[in-house]
Design an enzyme around this catalytic site. Sequence first.
Site, mmCIF file in Angstrom:
data_model
loop_
_atom_site.group_PDB
_atom_site.id
_atom_site.type_symbol
_atom_site.label_atom_id
_atom_site.label_comp_id
_atom_site.label_asym_id
_atom_site.label_seq_id
_atom_site.Cartn_x
_atom_site.Cartn_y
_atom_site.Cartn_z
ATOM 1 N N GLU B 65 0.817 -1.217 0.000
ATOM 2 C CA GLU B 65 0.000 0.000 0.000
ATOM 3 C C GLU B 65 0.845 1.260 0.000
ATOM 4 O OE1 GLU B 65 -0.731 -2.659 1.797
ATOM 5 O OE2 GLU B 65 -2.808 -3.162 1.368
ATOM 6 N N HIS B 134 -11.452 -5.061 9.102
ATOM 7 C CA HIS B 134 -11.965 -4.718 7.777
ATOM 8 C C HIS B 134 -13.225 -3.858 7.844
ATOM 9 C CE1 HIS B 134 -9.443 -8.138 6.610
ATOM 10 N NE2 HIS B 134 -9.600 -7.807 5.358
#
Lengths: 328, 333
Positions: B65, B134
């Site tokens: 990322e 999440h």
Amino acid sequence: MSAKIHLDRTHLHHLLRQMIRIRHFEMKCVELYQAQKIVGFLHLYDGEEAVSVGVIEALTPEDAIVGTYREHGQALARGIAMDRLMAEMMGKLEGCCRGRGGSMHIFDRAKRFYGGNAIVGGGLPLAVGVALADKRRGLNAVTACFFGDGAVDEGEFHESLNLASLWQLPVLFVCENNLYSMGMALERAEAETDVSRKAASYRIPAVVVDGMDVVAVEAAARRAVEQIRSGGGPQFLECRTYRFRAHSMYDAELYRTKQEVEAWRKKGPIARFRNWLQESGLIHQEEVQRIETEVDTEIAAAVAFAEAGTLEPVEELERFVTMEGVPP
Amino acid sequence: MSPAATGTITYREACRQAIRDALLADPQAFLMGEDVGRYGGCYAVTKGLLDEFGEDRIRDTPLSESAFVGAGIGAALAGLHPIVEIMTVNFSLLALDQIVNNAATIPHMSGGQFAVPLVIRIATGGGRRVAAQHSHSLEGWYAHIPGLRVLAPAVVEDARYMLAAALADPNPVLIFEHVMLYNMEGALDPSVNAVDIARAKIRRAGSNVSLIAYGNGLIKALAAAELLSAEGIAAEVVDLRVLRPLDTATILASVAKTRRVVIVDEGWKSGSLSAEIGVRIAEEGFFDLDAPLRRVCGREVPMPYAAHLEDAALPQPADIAAAARGLVRPGRT
């Protein structure tokens, strides 16, 4: 630009001059810091001049540079005007970033100089992106990305090397390995202290070069740049060097001995290159003195420019937090 | 991408069409992120785009990322218009350094020499039973950062048209797509082909209480307004749309009209976007208020997996309605 280094007097004198410009500029910065005209952090490049001078000689103006927070040398070698650099150091509007960035955050759009990045490792992903953009736009440009051995500890180093290699991007990774990330010795931070092996593990051709030898650095950089331009993907240059001074002006240097520093000073890039030039009859003492005098004149002019500079009006504090448009 | 009922479109398909349009319109635009290409996007938003645009413009990235967000910033600095997808907001924390220390600072720190015309799309929010790594709503953190624009499309029209406006913005724009909305269907007004990314919007007019919400919170606030309506309470529902910079004027105008406020935020209450909105109302709209400010926020726990616990952790229409009722008819909750 040729892959061959020109060992003629003019070029060799130029290399010496560039290193002296950086060294003397920073000596003046120390004075100005003590006089509190430069504030904040001041990270000196003293001892590492051959790295940026050698590497940047291999670049063209179309190439890009991503620098570190110890980037005065990178900026001067790139040709960022010394007066605007000094004005930036002194927080003046006439500085290259209007006094917003200071010592650690030098940017110059015209020179394709993308910082001045003071998060260790944070510049590597940027370099990957700049190279991606250049490649997609069909420019045959190289992005030279400078970082220290401390960046090797960071995840961004590994992610970026992998991505650049995977996408075969035109990045020249330049590790200025000065053996310490602030006070942390390389062998205390890295299980594998051979930095070039890490690059090789990402299938990036890696070369170790004596970072105290400006000619060796330039020659290695030219070979690497030529490989990149011929479409060979990224290259990695580990320049083994040493920082003669403290990490910053606040550092008491408890982590290394005076003897170690002295031993490295004897290998200093400027003294060594100058002596070699003199012994080889490639420069006379008077020519060295002339270079030093001219450099000191340039520095005096830069200081005068910065001293005469103005302060950005506080009313403009929030200007450029968001941009009205993309600068042309 | 299942064909929606006649005249309607799913939020997912709206997002996909927006990306496709952007790539067709702008040769400097490209998309990169994890599994956006061959896999088709983890929420199937980008399905089919790799075949249409090729690997140069639909770039699958490794699970890095920080590197691919940073590369997006670098590419934007050097003249491209990247759209970067981050699979979920919790993963965006791995790129927080690049977003906060580079994207948000470089224009100002360079004295205006560089802009960062970058768009980052991030899936956010709870409700899918995927627990505490999440499901959080961290967009309020990004709304704290000067230099960023933060968007939260809650209706298909915004999902369809916010991206183009974000790409036209020379600044880094974060678009938070709530995971519970991808299957939502809605109608697109054929006369609309653009939306602004500056203003909040009144989604339902009312006179008794303002429900201020965004993302999936908006859907719940609209449901709450329906419940309240049955009781004779007319709730006005304000869709923030833009989390930074906040459209304080639209908020204050609604408060001046209804004089009562419930702020809905899936994010945790402490130090939240709801707190920011509340204080702005207190600072600038205090004398318009007839009742104390109320907030309905996510419970201050890591999101649990079990359905009944997750439902209890998230703001629900009944909670919002109860808070509103308490303001309009005190003592009768």
